[in-house]
Design an enzyme around this catalytic site. Sequence first.
Site, PDB file in Angstrom:
ATOM      1  N   ARG A  16      43.700  37.477  45.145  1.00 48.23           N
ATOM      2  CA  ARG A  16      42.271  37.387  44.835  1.00 48.23           C
ATOM      3  C   ARG A  16      41.711  38.761  44.561  1.00 48.23           C
ATOM      4  O   ARG A  16      42.003  39.718  45.274  1.00 48.23           O
ATOM      5  CB  ARG A  16      41.503  36.763  46.011  1.00 48.23           C
ATOM      6  CG  ARG A  16      40.011  36.632  45.730  1.00 48.23           C
ATOM      7  CD  ARG A  16      39.264  36.046  46.912  1.00 48.23           C
ATOM      8  NE  ARG A  16      39.386  36.829  48.129  1.00 48.23           N
ATOM      9  CZ  ARG A  16      38.701  37.942  48.384  1.00 48.23           C
ATOM     10  NH1 ARG A  16      37.864  38.423  47.491  1.00 48.23           N
ATOM     11  NH2 ARG A  16      38.871  38.588  49.518  1.00 48.23           N
ATOM     12  N   VAL A  17      40.903  38.836  43.503  1.00 52.34           N
ATOM     13  CA  VAL A  17      40.100  40.033  43.240  1.00 52.34           C
ATOM     14  C   VAL A  17      38.649  39.599  43.211  1.00 52.34           C
ATOM     15  O   VAL A  17      38.331  38.464  42.862  1.00 52.34           O
ATOM     16  CB  VAL A  17      40.488  40.743  41.924  1.00 52.34           C
ATOM     17  CG1 VAL A  17      41.841  41.412  42.042  1.00 52.34           C
ATOM     18  CG2 VAL A  17      40.433  39.810  40.750  1.00 52.34           C
ATOM     19  N   SER A  18      37.763  40.500  43.593  1.00 47.34           N
ATOM     20  CA  SER A  18      36.348  40.165  43.710  1.00 47.34           C
ATOM     21  C   SER A  18      35.620  40.124  42.383  1.00 47.34           C
ATOM     22  O   SER A  18      34.648  39.411  42.221  1.00 47.34           O
ATOM     23  CB  SER A  18      35.653  41.163  44.642  1.00 47.34           C
ATOM     24  OG  SER A  18      36.253  41.126  45.900  1.00 47.34           O
ATOM     25  N   THR A  19      36.068  40.910  41.433  1.00 46.44           N
ATOM     26  CA  THR A  19      35.391  40.953  40.134  1.00 46.44           C
ATOM     27  C   THR A  19      36.426  40.868  39.019  1.00 46.44           C
ATOM     28  O   THR A  19      37.614  41.117  39.232  1.00 46.44           O
ATOM     29  CB  THR A  19      34.603  42.262  39.950  1.00 46.44           C
ATOM     30  OG1 THR A  19      35.527  43.351  39.901  1.00 46.44           O
ATOM     31  CG2 THR A  19      33.598  42.489  41.070  1.00 46.44           C
ATOM     32  N   GLN A  22      38.489  44.146  38.399  1.00 46.79           N
ATOM     33  CA  GLN A  22      39.574  44.580  39.266  1.00 46.79           C
ATOM     34  C   GLN A  22      40.904  44.084  38.715  1.00 46.79           C
ATOM     35  O   GLN A  22      40.983  43.036  38.070  1.00 46.79           O
ATOM     36  CB  GLN A  22      39.362  44.080  40.693  1.00 46.79           C
ATOM     37  CG  GLN A  22      38.213  44.779  41.388  1.00 46.79           C
ATOM     38  CD  GLN A  22      38.020  44.266  42.803  1.00 46.79           C
ATOM     39  OE1 GLN A  22      38.282  43.122  43.109  1.00 46.79           O
ATOM     40  NE2 GLN A  22      37.560  45.147  43.666  1.00 46.79           N
TER      41      GLN A  22
END
Length: 188
Positions: A8-11, A14
């Site tokens: 998972r990346v937040s944006t 990324q």
Amino acid sequence: MASIGYARVSTRDQILDGQLDQLRAGGCEKVFVEHASGVLAKRPALDDALAYLRGGDTLVVTKLDRLGRSVRNLKEVADGLELRGVGLKALSQGIDTTTPGGRLFFHMLAAIAEFEHDLIVERTQDGLAAARARGRVGGGRVKMTATKARQARAMYEEKTYTVQQIADTFGVSRGTIYRHLTHDTHPA
């Protein structure tokens, strides 16, 4: 018994490459990828990964913070996996709940994190109580006094100023002006 990865990346900006490389090197056959903030309640890729897992499988993440929104949420996910007979591995933290030592380590970390959270809450409440005892109250500063609100309403009712012009005059946002226009600021 499959190793299934979750990254998972937040944006969108990324880059997932580091996580994907680690998960593949960790033996993951399939990797579910999320582009969402961890605080969001809806994480479809995590839901898909959890639905895909079967008893004997292992969910693999690079770090625990990729999996849970909070310590409580992380514990709920881990407990749900354990009930289904699914293991959990956090590669960079050396956690592997498929072993007795790994389960112990995970639960110790969760307990310490929950204890730390409780201490922060307690200190915050103590600080707020001390501030209230000294006569201070929380909240944001008042942006519009009653007089300014009446002036803003009068300008609005003249119909010669836009809401943006009124907001600029008082150095506030349009939302602040609208909030004051919807409240009756005239004395009764």
